[in-house]
Design a protein around this motif. Structure first.
Motif: not given
Length: 134
Positions: A50-74
């Motif tokens: 999901y995070a990769n679909d939304e943001e290509s840079d896996e090292e970015s704060d946006e990838w983590n904070d906006e997509y990856y971690l919120p997905y896991l929280n949900d």
């Protein structure tokens, strides 16, 4: 007033996928637990995809904070919320729970605080958390 059967409640939670449970407070009509929901490999893969679909840079704060971690929280809130709500029905009790956001450094689990109490009790999770200095 009935007593909550703490042992049966904890067994029920464990049988339904909550791995680690810590007792924080136990009274006749109140059980407060710290719960840890461990993500399985499929959930981690889905969050990554999901995070990769939304943001290509896996090292970015946006990838983590906006997509990856919120997905896991949900995922954690949906799964644990469902288990806890089913336990209310199973044991004819009420309760409240809160989750802590998945931590970037420890993103393989999500932590919850849950209070289980007799129906028509006057407990408030925020007050319990304050009282326990959590």
């Amino acid at each position: 007033m009935n007593m909550i059967n703490k042992e049966k409640l904890i067994s029920y939670l464990e049988e339904n996928g909550i791995e680690e449970i810590e007792e924080l407070k136990v009274k006749n009509d109140l059980v407060v637990l710290r719960l840890f929901y461990d993500f399985d490999e499929d959930e981690i893969k889905a969050a990554t995809a999901y995070a990769n679909d939304e943001e290509s840079d896996e090292e970015s704060d946006e990838w983590n904070d906006e997509y990856y971690l919120p997905y896991l929280n949900d995922v954690a809130v949906d799964n644990v919320g469902s288990i806890i709500e089913d336990s209310f029905e199973e044991f004819d009790i009420e309760g409240q729970f809160a989750s802590y956001d998945v931590d970037k450094e420890n993103s393989d689990y999500c932590e919850f605080i849950a209070a289980f109490f007799e129906k028509d009790s006057d407990y408030d999770l925020d007050e319990i958390i304050d009282e326990l200095n959590l």
